[in-house]
Design a protein around this motif. Structure first.
Motif, PDB file in Angstrom:
ATOM      1  N   VAL A 106     -43.091 -55.111   7.120  1.00  0.00           N
ATOM      2  CA  VAL A 106     -41.954 -54.624   6.251  1.00  0.00           C
ATOM      3  C   VAL A 106     -41.375 -53.673   7.982  1.00  0.00           C
ATOM      4  O   VAL A 106     -41.793 -52.857   8.201  1.00  0.00           O
ATOM      5  CB  VAL A 106     -42.288 -53.545   5.255  1.00  0.00           C
ATOM      6  N   ASN A 107     -39.956 -53.641   7.430  1.00  0.00           N
ATOM      7  CA  ASN A 107     -39.407 -53.571   8.572  1.00  0.00           C
ATOM      8  C   ASN A 107     -37.899 -52.616   8.382  1.00  0.00           C
ATOM      9  O   ASN A 107     -36.897 -53.638   7.011  1.00  0.00           O
ATOM     10  CB  ASN A 107     -38.698 -54.056   9.205  1.00  0.00           C
ATOM     11  N   GLY A 108     -37.677 -50.977   8.628  1.00  0.00           N
ATOM     12  CA  GLY A 108     -36.181 -51.024   7.880  1.00  0.00           C
ATOM     13  C   GLY A 108     -36.721 -49.134   6.899  1.00  0.00           C
ATOM     14  O   GLY A 108     -37.449 -48.490   6.831  1.00  0.00           O
ATOM     15  N   ILE A 109     -35.403 -49.474   5.584  1.00  0.00           N
ATOM     16  CA  ILE A 109     -35.675 -47.814   5.130  1.00  0.00           C
ATOM     17  C   ILE A 109     -35.624 -48.400   3.615  1.00  0.00           C
ATOM     18  O   ILE A 109     -34.491 -49.645   3.315  1.00  0.00           O
ATOM     19  CB  ILE A 109     -34.630 -47.069   6.004  1.00  0.00           C
ATOM     20  N   VAL A 110     -36.139 -47.229   3.102  1.00  0.00           N
ATOM     21  CA  VAL A 110     -35.865 -47.992   1.356  1.00  0.00           C
ATOM     22  C   VAL A 110     -36.308 -46.779   0.655  1.00  0.00           C
ATOM     23  O   VAL A 110     -37.023 -45.233   1.350  1.00  0.00           O
ATOM     24  CB  VAL A 110     -37.007 -48.467   0.955  1.00  0.00           C
ATOM     25  N   TYR A 111     -34.750 -46.373   0.360  1.00  0.00           N
ATOM     26  CA  TYR A 111     -35.040 -45.114  -1.100  1.00  0.00           C
ATOM     27  C   TYR A 111     -35.023 -44.245  -1.914  1.00  0.00           C
ATOM     28  O   TYR A 111     -35.446 -45.936  -2.568  1.00  0.00           O
ATOM     29  CB  TYR A 111     -33.476 -44.941  -1.161  1.00  0.00           C
ATOM     30  N   SER A 112     -36.149 -44.023  -2.833  1.00  0.00           N
ATOM     31  CA  SER A 112     -36.059 -43.947  -4.007  1.00  0.00           C
ATOM     32  C   SER A 112     -35.716 -43.460  -5.260  1.00  0.00           C
ATOM     33  O   SER A 112     -34.511 -42.935  -4.562  1.00  0.00           O
ATOM     34  CB  SER A 112     -37.572 -42.788  -4.398  1.00  0.00           C
ATOM     35  N   THR A 113     -35.773 -44.291  -6.415  1.00  0.00           N
ATOM     36  CA  THR A 113     -33.869 -43.911  -6.953  1.00  0.00           C
ATOM     37  C   THR A 113     -34.691 -43.901  -8.329  1.00  0.00           C
ATOM     38  O   THR A 113     -33.844 -42.948  -9.246  1.00  0.00           O
ATOM     39  CB  THR A 113     -34.428 -45.461  -7.587  1.00  0.00           C
ATOM     40  N   LYS A 114     -36.415 -43.387  -9.207  1.00  0.00           N
ATOM     41  CA  LYS A 114     -36.577 -42.242 -10.036  1.00  0.00           C
ATOM     42  C   LYS A 114     -38.649 -41.504  -9.041  1.00  0.00           C
ATOM     43  O   LYS A 114     -38.031 -42.051  -8.521  1.00  0.00           O
ATOM     44  CB  LYS A 114     -37.157 -43.658 -10.725  1.00  0.00           C
ATOM     45  N   PRO A 115     -38.508 -40.785 -10.084  1.00  0.00           N
ATOM     46  CA  PRO A 115     -39.198 -39.675  -9.785  1.00  0.00           C
ATOM     47  C   PRO A 115     -40.831 -40.530  -9.805  1.00  0.00           C
ATOM     48  O   PRO A 115     -41.025 -41.175 -11.097  1.00  0.00           O
ATOM     49  CB  PRO A 115     -39.145 -38.891 -11.234  1.00  0.00           C
ATOM     50  N   LEU A 116     -41.557 -40.276  -8.997  1.00  0.00           N
ATOM     51  CA  LEU A 116     -42.470 -40.612  -8.769  1.00  0.00           C
ATOM     52  C   LEU A 116     -43.721 -39.723  -9.346  1.00  0.00           C
ATOM     53  O   LEU A 116     -43.787 -38.596  -8.920  1.00  0.00           O
ATOM     54  CB  LEU A 116     -43.180 -41.495  -7.962  1.00  0.00           C
ATOM     55  N   ASN A 117     -44.621 -39.790 -10.555  1.00  0.00           N
ATOM     56  CA  ASN A 117     -45.696 -38.937 -10.992  1.00  0.00           C
ATOM     57  C   ASN A 117     -46.781 -39.175 -10.686  1.00  0.00           C
ATOM     58  O   ASN A 117     -47.660 -39.787 -10.596  1.00  0.00           O
ATOM     59  CB  ASN A 117     -45.479 -39.444 -12.897  1.00  0.00           C
ATOM     60  N   TYR A 118     -47.454 -38.581  -9.942  1.00  0.00           N
ATOM     61  CA  TYR A 118     -48.899 -38.984  -8.629  1.00  0.00           C
ATOM     62  C   TYR A 118     -49.590 -37.644  -9.427  1.00  0.00           C
ATOM     63  O   TYR A 118     -49.204 -36.866  -8.153  1.00  0.00           O
ATOM     64  CB  TYR A 118     -48.493 -39.520  -7.576  1.00  0.00           C
TER      65      TYR A 118
END
Length: 411
Positions: A261-273
């Motif tokens: 896995v290489n590169g950049i990714v942005y989240s699009t929804k909140p993560l409940n953790y």
């Protein structure tokens, strides 16, 4: 129009007959919030009518959970009770099905020391490692569903009364799980069949790489391991009984090559953790590993998640979900991963499902590692899909195939 009581009864039946697909003589273990006692009784009734040997319920109460975090010393969170893990494993050896009712307040532990939460997440993951082999390898049937709780409902619908928030969340859950349709079981059979067609196409193509691009800045290359398997809809346990692990489910998923896995990714929804929200975060990957990250909300929680172990910094799941799907089209942010992950393409930090590679369920940890399969104490999904996401697959001979176009299936 169906009555609420009828839909509730049909929902309980769906959990037993479709989710777990409980067989005569099989035990059922339910993890549930104490607020959901009435629904759990309906599930138990359906289970016994289906021939369950016994129904065992592990209750949780958010008020008691919060009191524990506020008052207990750190050592309590660093030492997960062995008797609890042993009990789950004992049921697993007896062939039990596991129904988890996931309905937590997404900000229950917002004011709690994040180090306590991190310690509990790590100790529980270590203690439950052996038990989780039974579910992650699909040895036993398992299913995750949700019902509304007051704390969760008010977070999703903050501008209405508690009673109305509960009604609106029930309505949204019933629609997402097809309970509002005349014959929910038949509707699920048709949905699973449609999902399996996508699975078949992806497995026939056996892509070597996937390329993700969105206008938000996501630009990610994901290599898939030799022998990877796409799955979706449902699966078979070790006794060849078909079950559906998530209700709702809209995803088709496999595993990435751990180091691919290489590169950049942005989240699009909140993560409940862990009773906290992680929101608007960005991850940078190099050779599979998260080498940099940012988060507008929940930075420390995300840092603790990635620090659970070395495997937590790598991905264990690649999941495709069309933007034009029932949960996404509801325009509701559920703040609950079961629903939000089924409204959006997503990945998961941590452990991969061994069943997503040929022969993986029979491989040792060392053999899985050699095949590029990530191992970790954790497995946490996070959402990256958007209405303009494009995903291109590349075959072993270099052929490029459009898989997603503008957020939806391209085939």
């Amino acid at each position: 129009m169906k009555s609420f009581d009828l839909m509730l009864e049909e929902y309980a039946k769906l959990c037993v007959k479709v989710g777990i697909n409980l067989q005569p003589g099989q035990p059922l273990v339910i993890n549930a919030p104490i607020e959901g006692a009435d629904f759990v009784r309906l599930v138990a009734k359906q289970a016994y009518e289906a021939g369950a040997k016994q129904v065992h319920v592990n209750w949780n109460d958010e008020t008691l959970t919060k009191l524990k975090y506020e008052n207990s010393p750190m050592e309590v969170f660093e030492n997960f009770p062995k008797w609890y893990a042993d009990g789950l494993e004992e049921f697993a050896k007896d062939g039990a099905g596991y129904l988890s009712i996931y309905s937590e307040d997404p900000e229950l532990l917002k004011e709690i020391d994040p180090k306590k939460i991190a310690a509990n997440n790590k100790s529980s993951s270590m203690a439950l490692k052996e038990f989780r082999k039974y579910t992650m390898n699909n040895i036993n049937s398992w299913c995750v569903v949700s019902i509304p709780t007051k704390g969760w409902a008010k977070k999703v619908f903050p501008n209405v009364s508690e009673e109305e928030a509960m009604e609106k969340l029930w309505d949204a859950i019933f629609k997402a799980t097809r309970m509002d349709l005349e014959d929910p079981v038949k509707a699920w059979e048709e949905h699973i069949k449609n999902t399996e067609e996508k699975v078949k196409f992806l497995n026939e193509k056996s892509f070597k790489k996937l390329y993700y691009k969105s206008s938000n800045g996501t630009d990610l290359e994901v290599e898939l391991p030799e022998g990877h398997i796409w799955a979706g809809g449902g699966d078979y346990n070790s006794k060849n009984t078909f079950f559906v692990a998530n209700m709702p489910t809209e995803e088709v998923f496999t595993m990435p090559l751990k180091t691919g896995v290489n590169g950049i990714v942005y989240s699009t929804k909140p993560l409940n953790y862990g009773g906290n929200l992680i929101n608007n975060f960005k991850l940078t990957f190099k050779n599979g590993k998260v080498v940099d990250f940012e988060a507008e909300e929940g930075y420390e929680v995300l840092k603790d998640l990635l620090d659970i172990d070395e495997g937590a910094k790598y991905l264990g799941e690649v999941a495709l979900v069309p933007f034009d799907s029932p949960i996404s089209n509801s325009n509701i942010i559920f703040l609950n991963t079961l629903f939000d992950e089924n409204a959006s393409c997503h990945f998961a930090f941590g452990k991969a499902y061994p069943t997503n590679i040929k022969g993986g369920e029979n491989m040792s940890d060392e053999e899985l590692e050699k095949h590029g399969v990530n191992n970790s104490l954790t497995h946490v999904d996070f959402m990256v899909g958007s209405k303009d996401m494009n995903i291109v697959g590349e075959t072993k001979d270099g052929q490029k195939v459009q898989i997603f176009e503008n957020g939806n299936w391209a085939f």
